[in-house]
Design an enzyme around this catalytic site. Structure first.
Site, PDB file in Angstrom:
ATOM      1  N   GLY A 362       0.818  -1.200   0.000  1.00 15.51           N
ATOM      2  CA  GLY A 362       0.000   0.000   0.000  1.00 15.51           C
ATOM      3  C   GLY A 362       0.848   1.243   0.000  1.00 15.51           C
ATOM      4  N   GLY A 365       3.528   1.126   3.077  1.00 10.78           N
ATOM      5  CA  GLY A 365       4.433   0.015   3.311  1.00 10.78           C
ATOM      6  C   GLY A 365       3.893  -1.289   2.757  1.00 10.78           C
ATOM      7  NE  ARG A 366       7.781  -3.837  -1.027  1.00 10.83           N
ATOM      8  CZ  ARG A 366       8.718  -4.377  -1.805  1.00 10.83           C
ATOM      9  NH1 ARG A 366       9.261  -5.534  -1.460  1.00 10.83           N
ATOM     10  NH2 ARG A 366       9.115  -3.761  -2.892  1.00 10.83           N
ATOM     11  CB  VAL A 367       0.647  -6.337   4.055  1.00  6.67           C
ATOM     12  CG1 VAL A 367      -0.002  -7.275   5.062  1.00  6.67           C
ATOM     13  CG2 VAL A 367       0.145  -4.921   4.250  1.00  6.67           C
ATOM     14  CG  ASP A 479      -8.820   5.032   2.191  1.00  6.49           C
ATOM     15  OD1 ASP A 479      -9.349   5.367   1.114  1.00  6.49           O
ATOM     16  OD2 ASP A 479      -7.691   4.544   2.271  1.00  6.49           O
TER      17      ASP A 479
END
Length: 666
Positions: A362, A365-367, A479
């Site tokens: 996103g 950052g990364r998941v 959102d």
């Protein structure tokens, strides 16, 4: 005085005309850089861009070496000028009380504004016969009545003129979390304090909102609102913007009464998203403060005793400051409900954050997916790196303080968090079926049945009702979209990603004025006034349920390459000769109850009505979805197309009287 960051950024040029290096750059210090310098400007041995020294009546300029061409078309083929910049500066006068005159961040049609004047003109080319176009964000430290300055310590927006179109005294607002309450707190800043400060400048070409944010460095409490937020169509201010490249940089001046060092410590800029985050560990922050004072105010022959004394004081100051920072961090973290994990455990769970464990990426950052060794629980770990800067820290804090205390079957559960060096990590329960949006894309062969989709819609509505009405405070999500709805093992929809969420007490208006969200889900009044409410969340929910039912994004392109706004298209289908709104349903759905489909489509249009007063509250939405109430007969294509609030009450009183107050309580 109104002249500071010259934002001549309205160069409407095709994306293919700009090389990759022309759309983004970053300077973590300026050692080895090839900036164009003019006047008194120079690069110090420490890598600081020094625009002026402690000399009277001088001007300095520092510009990125290559002019930039700004893309003019977004992903949907529409004109859209958007840009983002951030920089760290320090203004250090020769004494603690007065300084002059100020500095400006510049985007200009000329490479150097060397025809500009020093002192109050900030080195800008301000002449009646000048063809130089500019937009400036000024950091002004002198009150000049000629330009209608508000005080001697302000930030202003200038467009081809030194009289600011909008300015405010320097400062920043942050959210002070005390127990379960959030209190907006304003902190004034002195531009000429000599302390490093950071400025963020962002322009959204879609909403035409220019935001300018100011904060001290280091900053424990990130700003919750921009200092300046101004709606302006920048393309109206610049000529030949289709063909001309523009120069980006800084200018600064001193006058004949005040000697001031104006310095830039780091700078980044982007034409394709948020400006890259500065790496604070590489910036010459400690060397910038008072460097010019030492150079000009103390004689060259300083005794060894004085040096030793200064070093001792400096070390004591650093130790005291570090203890204060640690104490503030500990006080902040005691309010957090979720568990704090060790970085070692999360690294082991994700196999060292291996790319094979990557679930998604996103804006912050990364998941990564993983399994906790101690419990065997499957988790999703969002890794927010230092590159996300203050904006990432704001999301990190918001998710912990808000989502960490929520418990609802249709909300993603936050299990814990971790802070390690520059990294911020959030730990969630893992949703084995991923995000909803990948099941809705037409190109995906695997899709969801109508019963699954309706179940997901009801689940998200239930979660949103809990946020708006049934929790101890009102939470505005800000959102809501398909990519933020995750599916658990039983295909239940769970709303997640609370990084933009804001909360306030029941019966009290929200204080949020910063435009945030995703295109296609933003209510018209949000892009115009910037105030998020329960009604703006309902609008986004309306766009969401139309997306789920139709299998189309809220905004996209049709087969002919034309812009398609989903809500308008569904209304047109309903208003067509067939008069059957169910014709707008996802063509991949082979079996669905027509009555249910019509209810969902009409409810989606009602929730995404252009008038906030016409949208139902989430409690009423749940009653419609559960069949406890029927939609009023007044809901017609004509009613959904009106834009006058008086017509809302005249045409459909049964709808208007059931609308939840935008700021009301339970």
């Amino acid at each position: 005085m109104h002249r500071a960051a010259l934002f001549c950024l309205l160069l409407i040029v095709c994306v293919n005309d700009a090389a990759p290096g022309d759309t983004e750059f970053i300077y973590n210090g300026f050692s080895g850089s090839n900036l164009h310098l003019d006047g008194a400007a120079y690069i110090t041995q420490d890598g600081i861009l020094s625009l002026t020294t402690c000399s009277s009546y001088i001007t300095g300029y520092g510009f990125h070496p290559m002019p930039l061409r700004f893309a003019s078309f977004d992903d949907y083929g529409m004109d859209s000028l958007s840009f983002s910049a951030t920089f760290v500066f320090a203004i250090t006068p020769d004494n603690s009380r007065s300084s002059g005159d100020g500095m400006a961040f510049v985007i200009s049609s000329s490479p150097f504004v060397n025809s500009g004047k020093p002192a109050k003109y900030l080195g800008l080319n301000y002449q009646s016969n000048s063809r130089t176009a500019f937009l400036a964000i000024e950091l002004d430290t002198v009150l000049d009545t000629e330009f209608l300055d508000i005080d001697n310590n302000h930030v202003g927006i200038d467009l081809n003129n030194l009289e600011s179109i909008y300015s405010r005294s320097a400062g920043y607002q942050y959210n002070n979390y005390v127990g379960n309450k959030t209190t907006p707190t304003y902190e004034a800043l002195r531009l000429s304090s000599g302390d490093p400060m950071q400025v963020w400048v962002d322009y959204n070409g879609i909403s035409m909102v220019l935001n300018v944010t100011l904060a001290p460095i280091p900053n424990l409490m990130p700003p919750s609102e921009p200092l300046l937020s101004y709606t302006v169509n920048l393309s109206n201010y610049f000529e030949d913007s289709h063909t001309q490249a523009y120069y980006v940089g800084f200018s600064a001046t001193t006058d004949d009464m005040h000697c001031t060092a104006h310095q830039i410590l780091g700078w980044s800029f982007s034409l394709s998203g948020s400006a890259p985050a500065l790496n604070y560990s590489r910036l010459p922050l400690k060397r910038a403060q008072h460097k010019m004072l030492i150079k000009w105010l103390l004689p060259a022959a300083i005794s060894s005793l004085a040096v030793l004394t200064a070093l001792t004081c400096f070390m004591l100051f650093r130790c005291c400051r570090k203890r204060i920072v640690e104490r503030q961090q500990e006080d902040w973290e005691t309010q957090l409900g979720p568990r704090r994990f060790s970085h070692k455990d999360l690294r082991a769970a994700t196999k060292g954050f291996n790319t094979t464990q990557l679930l998604g990426q996103g804006g912050f950052g990364r998941v990564y997916g993983g399994v906790l060794a101690a419990s065997g629980m499957h988790v999703a770990v969002k890794r927010i790196s230092s590159e996300s800067s203050a904006q990432g820290l704001a999301q990190f804090t918001a998710e912990i303080l808000i989502l960490g205390r929520l418990r609802h079957r249709n909300l993603v559960r936050l299990i814990g968090y971790c802070r390690h060096k520059d990294e911020l990590l959030l730990v969630y329960e893992q949703m084995p079926n991923g995000s909803l949006d990948r099941y809705l894309q037409i190109k995906m062969k695997k899709t969801l049945s109508w019963s699954q989709r309706l179940h997901i819609i009801k689940g998200v509505a239930s979660g949103l009702l809990y946020l708006h009405e049934d929790w101890e405070q009102v939470i505005i999500h800000r959102d809501i979209k398909a990519s933020n709805v995750l599916l658990d093992a039983e295909m239940n929809g769970r709303l997640g990603d609370f990084g933009l969420a804001r909360l306030h007490d029941h019966g009290v208006d929200a204080h949020t004025t910063h435009v945030a969200g995703t295109r296609g889900y933003l209510a018209p009044e949000l892009t115009r006034f910037g105030k998020a409410t329960k009604a703006t969340d309902v609008f986004a929910f309306g766009a969401f349920i139309l997306e789920v039912a139709c299998g189309r994004r809220p905004v996209g392109l049709n087969a002919r390459g034309e812009l398609l706004v989903l809500s308008e298209w569904v209304r047109d289908v309903w208003d067509s000769s067939s008069g059957c709104i169910a014709d707008a349903m996802d063509p991949r759905l082979e079996d669905y109850a027509t009555q249910e489909a019509e209810l969902v489509l009409k409810l989606g249009l009602l929730c995404s009505h252009s008038m906030p007063a016409a949208r139902p509250g989430m409690r009423l939405v749940m009653q419609y979805l559960e069949g406890d109430m029927t939609l009023p007969a007044e809901i017609t294509p004509d009613y959904l197309a009106i834009t006058d609030v008086d017509d809302v009450f005249e045409m459909a009183p049964s709808v208007a009287t059931s609308v939840t107050s935008l700021s009301g309580g339970r």
